[in-house]
Design a protein around this motif. Structure first.
Motif, PDB file in Angstrom:
ATOM      1  N   ARG A 184      83.047  67.376  -8.061  1.00  0.00           N
ATOM      2  CA  ARG A 184      84.098  67.312  -7.030  1.00  0.00           C
ATOM      3  C   ARG A 184      85.097  68.459  -7.158  1.00  0.00           C
ATOM      4  NH1 ARG A 184      83.717  61.795  -8.417  1.00  0.00           N
ATOM      5  NH2 ARG A 184      85.505  61.966  -9.798  1.00  0.00           N
ATOM      6  N   SER A 185      84.991  69.256  -8.222  1.00  0.00           N
ATOM      7  CA  SER A 185      85.944  70.352  -8.416  1.00  0.00           C
ATOM      8  C   SER A 185      85.776  71.426  -7.337  1.00  0.00           C
ATOM      9  CB  SER A 185      85.710  71.005  -9.791  1.00  0.00           C
ATOM     10  OG  SER A 185      86.373  72.247  -9.860  1.00  0.00           O
ATOM     11  N   ARG A 186      86.897  72.015  -6.971  1.00  0.00           N
ATOM     12  CA  ARG A 186      86.792  73.084  -5.961  1.00  0.00           C
ATOM     13  C   ARG A 186      86.113  74.327  -6.522  1.00  0.00           C
ATOM     14  NH1 ARG A 186      92.577  75.921  -5.815  1.00  0.00           N
ATOM     15  NH2 ARG A 186      93.383  75.048  -7.749  1.00  0.00           N
ATOM     16  N   GLN A 193      74.382  68.458  -9.831  1.00  0.00           N
ATOM     17  CA  GLN A 193      75.522  67.938 -10.596  1.00  0.00           C
ATOM     18  C   GLN A 193      75.703  68.781 -11.858  1.00  0.00           C
ATOM     19  OE1 GLN A 193      76.681  64.040 -10.715  1.00  0.00           O
ATOM     20  NE2 GLN A 193      76.760  64.604  -8.577  1.00  0.00           N
ATOM     21  N   SER A 200      83.661  73.048 -14.977  1.00  0.00           N
ATOM     22  CA  SER A 200      83.786  73.114 -13.519  1.00  0.00           C
ATOM     23  C   SER A 200      83.171  74.395 -12.953  1.00  0.00           C
ATOM     24  CB  SER A 200      85.256  73.028 -13.119  1.00  0.00           C
ATOM     25  OG  SER A 200      86.021  73.930 -13.891  1.00  0.00           O
TER      26      SER A 200
END
Ligand SMILES: Cc1cc2nc3c(=O)[nH]c(=O)nc-3n(C[C@H](O)[C@H](O)[C@H](O)COP(=O)(O)OP(=O)(O)OC[C@H]3O[C@@H](n4cnc5c(N)ncnc54)[C@H](O)[C@@H]3O)c2cc1C
Length: 239
Positions: A184-186, A193, A200
């Motif tokens: 979910r990190s930018r 995954q 990240s």
């Protein structure tokens, strides 16, 4: 820093190394108690971990645990099963401030754990091994000497992460985050995954003390390093 898919590491000597994969294993600096005698008794009465091995060292005798966080709380509970008595020294006056409430309750309910609020160690005494410590109540200034052969220090660690760029996400204490949640990190750019020890940033891994949630033991740091090699191989085949 990063250039397209590559990590670029700038060395102190001015050289740069560019790599598809990078493993961060820079560890952490453990806060020391910084009192007279502490350095001298490290490994001979002053410990930074409370495992079965250290537990045996204080079996049947008195031990001191310093710290008000969960690590200190877990150590105190574990050692209460080994030592005759555990003295838990915290700087503040509220056990619940930095410790999970289930753990704080358990400590309060354990008969052989005695809590000392607003208390610090002033001096450590002994010949070749720790024999006693002078503790001080910081509200009254009253000092007393406690006969003890083991002091366990759990007052935190600073991760060596200041050199990392923003793309490597860290937790609130500065330890490098890894694992699937970072999808979910930018900064995460892959459709897959992140691997268990991947940060990240795709292709950048972290192992050992520097990693958020790691066990902070030699064996686990070595194990994570070995696991990271496997992830690097898998990552390269997906690139
Ligand atoms: C006093 C003390 C006693 C301990 N006793 C035990 C014990 O009995 N048993 C146990 O299992 N664990 C013990 N530990 C914990 C154990 O030492 C650590 O869990 C383990 O060393 C972590 O390994 P690591 O490789 O992650 O980090 P480290 O061992 O800290 O290694 C990190 C390395 O990276 C280097 N480095 C840092 N920043 C940079 C940079 N920017 N560039 C290049 N290199 C860098 C450092 O110089 C260091 O060599 C103890 C720790 C302390 C402080």
């Amino acid at each position: 820093m990063f250039e397209s898919a590559y990590a670029v590491v700038h060395m102190d000597g001015g050289e740069t190394v560019t790599a598809k994969c990078l493993l961060i294993a820079t560890g952490a600096d453990y806060r020391r108690l910084g009192v007279e005698g502490c350095d001298r008794f490290e490994g001979r009465g002053v410990y930074y971990a409370a495992t079965i091995a250290e537990g045996q060292l204080c079996r049947g005798s008195q031990a001191i645990v310093v710290g008000g966080g969960n690590s200190a709380g877990q150590a105190a509970v574990f050692l209460s099963g080994q030592a005759r008595k555990v003295l838990l020294l915290i700087r503040g006056d509220d056990l619940y401030k930095n410790m999970s409430s289930y753990l704080a309750k358990r400590i309060e309910q354990t008969p052989n754990i005695e809590l000392f609020y607003n208390t610090a160690i002033r001096r450590m005494n002994g010949d070749t091994h720790l024999e006693s410590v002078d503790i001080v109540d910081q509200t009254t200034g009253q000092e007393r000497t406690v006969a003890v052969s083991c002091v366990f220090s759990f007052i935190g660690a600073e991760p060596r992460t200041a050199w990392l760029p923003a793309e490597i996400e860290r937790d609130e204490k500065g330890f490098v985050q890894t694992g699937a949640a970072l999808a979910r990190s930018r900064y995460w750019t892959s459709v897959r995954q992140p691997f268990l020890l991947e940060t990240s940033r795709m292709g950048v891994f972290a192992a050992g003390d520097v990693r958020s949630g790691s066990v902070k033991r030699v064996a686990s740091a070595v194990g994570e390093g070995a696991m990271a090699v496997q992830f690097v191989h898998e990552c390269l085949t997906h690139m």
